[in-house]
Design a protein around this motif. Structure first.
Motif, short mmCIF file in Angstrom:
data_model
loop_
_atom_site.label_atom_id
_atom_site.label_comp_id
_atom_site.label_asym_id
_atom_site.label_seq_id
_atom_site.Cartn_x
_atom_site.Cartn_y
_atom_site.Cartn_z
N VAL A 39 10.16 -35.30 66.10
CA VAL A 39 9.03 -35.09 66.32
C VAL A 39 8.31 -36.61 66.68
N ASN A 40 8.84 -37.60 66.01
CA ASN A 40 8.27 -38.89 66.03
C ASN A 40 8.82 -39.79 67.48
N LYS A 41 9.81 -38.99 68.20
CA LYS A 41 10.18 -39.59 69.39
C LYS A 41 9.91 -38.92 70.63
N VAL A 42 9.68 -37.79 70.71
CA VAL A 42 9.56 -37.05 71.68
C VAL A 42 8.19 -36.52 72.15
N ASN A 43 7.69 -36.64 73.30
CA ASN A 43 6.14 -36.14 73.49
C ASN A 43 6.50 -34.54 73.80
N SER A 44 6.20 -33.80 73.14
CA SER A 44 6.29 -32.39 73.38
C SER A 44 5.05 -31.59 73.35
N LYS A 45 3.89 -32.23 72.70
CA LYS A 45 2.71 -31.53 72.74
C LYS A 45 1.97 -31.65 74.17
N VAL A 46 1.41 -30.56 74.75
CA VAL A 46 0.89 -30.50 76.19
C VAL A 46 -0.67 -30.31 75.85
N THR A 47 -1.19 -30.91 76.71
CA THR A 47 -2.81 -30.66 76.95
C THR A 47 -2.84 -30.42 78.19
N LEU A 48 -3.42 -29.17 78.42
CA LEU A 48 -3.89 -28.77 80.11
C LEU A 48 -5.23 -29.06 80.03
N ILE A 49 -5.79 -29.80 81.22
CA ILE A 49 -6.99 -30.01 81.70
C ILE A 49 -7.18 -29.43 82.87
N PHE A 50 -8.59 -28.68 83.04
CA PHE A 50 -9.08 -27.92 84.01
C PHE A 50 -10.67 -28.60 84.32
N ASN A 51 -10.78 -28.92 85.58
CA ASN A 51 -12.27 -29.38 85.57
C ASN A 51 -12.81 -28.29 86.26
N VAL A 52 -13.86 -27.61 85.61
CA VAL A 52 -14.61 -26.27 86.17
C VAL A 52 -15.33 -26.96 87.30
N PRO A 53 -16.36 -27.87 87.27
CA PRO A 53 -17.24 -28.25 88.32
C PRO A 53 -16.47 -28.52 89.75
N ASN A 54 -15.46 -29.20 89.53
CA ASN A 54 -14.79 -29.62 90.75
C ASN A 54 -13.55 -28.65 91.33
N SER A 55 -13.63 -27.45 90.66
CA SER A 55 -12.81 -26.48 91.02
C SER A 55 -12.97 -25.78 92.61
N MET A 56 -11.83 -25.77 93.27
CA MET A 56 -12.04 -25.41 94.80
C MET A 56 -11.70 -23.94 94.73
N ALA A 106 1.03 -35.21 77.99
CA ALA A 106 1.91 -35.15 77.05
C ALA A 106 1.58 -36.09 75.85
N SER A 107 1.87 -35.60 74.81
CA SER A 107 1.80 -36.74 73.59
C SER A 107 2.51 -36.33 72.28
N ARG A 108 2.84 -36.91 71.42
CA ARG A 108 3.68 -36.60 70.22
C ARG A 108 3.02 -35.50 69.56
N SER A 109 3.65 -34.52 69.14
CA SER A 109 3.31 -33.30 68.47
C SER A 109 3.56 -33.52 67.02
N SER A 110 2.66 -32.65 66.36
CA SER A 110 2.87 -32.68 64.94
C SER A 110 3.48 -31.48 64.46
N GLY A 111 3.77 -30.70 65.37
CA GLY A 111 4.62 -29.29 65.16
C GLY A 111 5.97 -29.57 64.89
N PRO A 112 6.93 -28.58 65.02
CA PRO A 112 8.12 -28.56 64.49
C PRO A 112 8.93 -29.46 65.41
N GLY A 113 10.22 -29.76 65.01
CA GLY A 113 11.06 -30.84 65.54
C GLY A 113 11.64 -31.75 64.77
N GLY A 114 11.44 -31.75 63.42
CA GLY A 114 12.13 -32.60 62.65
C GLY A 114 11.87 -34.26 62.65
N GLN A 115 12.90 -34.90 62.87
CA GLN A 115 12.96 -36.29 62.84
C GLN A 115 12.53 -36.45 64.47
#
Length: 138
Positions: free
Chosen positions: A31-48, A20-29
């Motif tokens: 935005v600068n306080k809440v980590n609403s941006k989500v990055t999903l990470i999936f590792n293909v070579p290590n997938s079981m 989670a990190s700070r978003s540049s999307g909607p949220g008004g003021q």
């Protein structure tokens, strides 16, 4: 179990990592306080869950979306809520997988029917006559 069943049953959920990190999307003021941006990470070579042939096919199809370690990173920052963005990222991941493993339908070469050929020639003749009629003498 084939890949379509794995996607439908959403078996990959346990192999996801989220950041989670700070978003540049909607949220008004907020935005600068809440980590609403989500990055999903999936590792293909290590997938079981993925088999070796599925891994190689996936890496071939979406190679431009992979980083140097073979991770797929999907960002979501459309909503103000981290939970909603997480759901959006998961949906984007499964859409990406289903597109990557979708088999294209092979086109069968066909020949136009006799009726279709005659119809086309008749329409060409009619258009030709119409244009010939416009070439009147002045």
């Amino acid at each position: 179990m084939n890949i379509n069943e794995k996607i439908r049953k959403q078996l990959f959920d346990r192999e996801f990592q989220f950041q989670a990190s700070r978003s540049s999307g909607p949220g008004g003021q907020n935005v600068n306080k809440v980590n609403s941006k989500v990055t999903l990470i999936f590792n293909v070579p290590n997938s079981m869950i993925l088999e070796e042939d599925e891994k190689s096919r996936l890496m071939e199809k979406i190679g431009n979306k992979l980083d140097s370690e073979g991770n797929i990173q999907i960002l979501a920052q459309e909503k103000r809520s981290q939970i909603q963005n997480k759901e959006i990222a998961i949906r984007k991941f499964y859409d990406l997988l289903s597109k990557a493993f979708h088999k294209k339908k092979i086109r069968k070469v066909t020949k136009p029917s006799k009726g279709a050929i005659e119809q086309r020639l008749k329409e060409k003749k009619a258009l030709s006559e119409k244009k010939k009629g416009r070439r009147g003498e002045w």
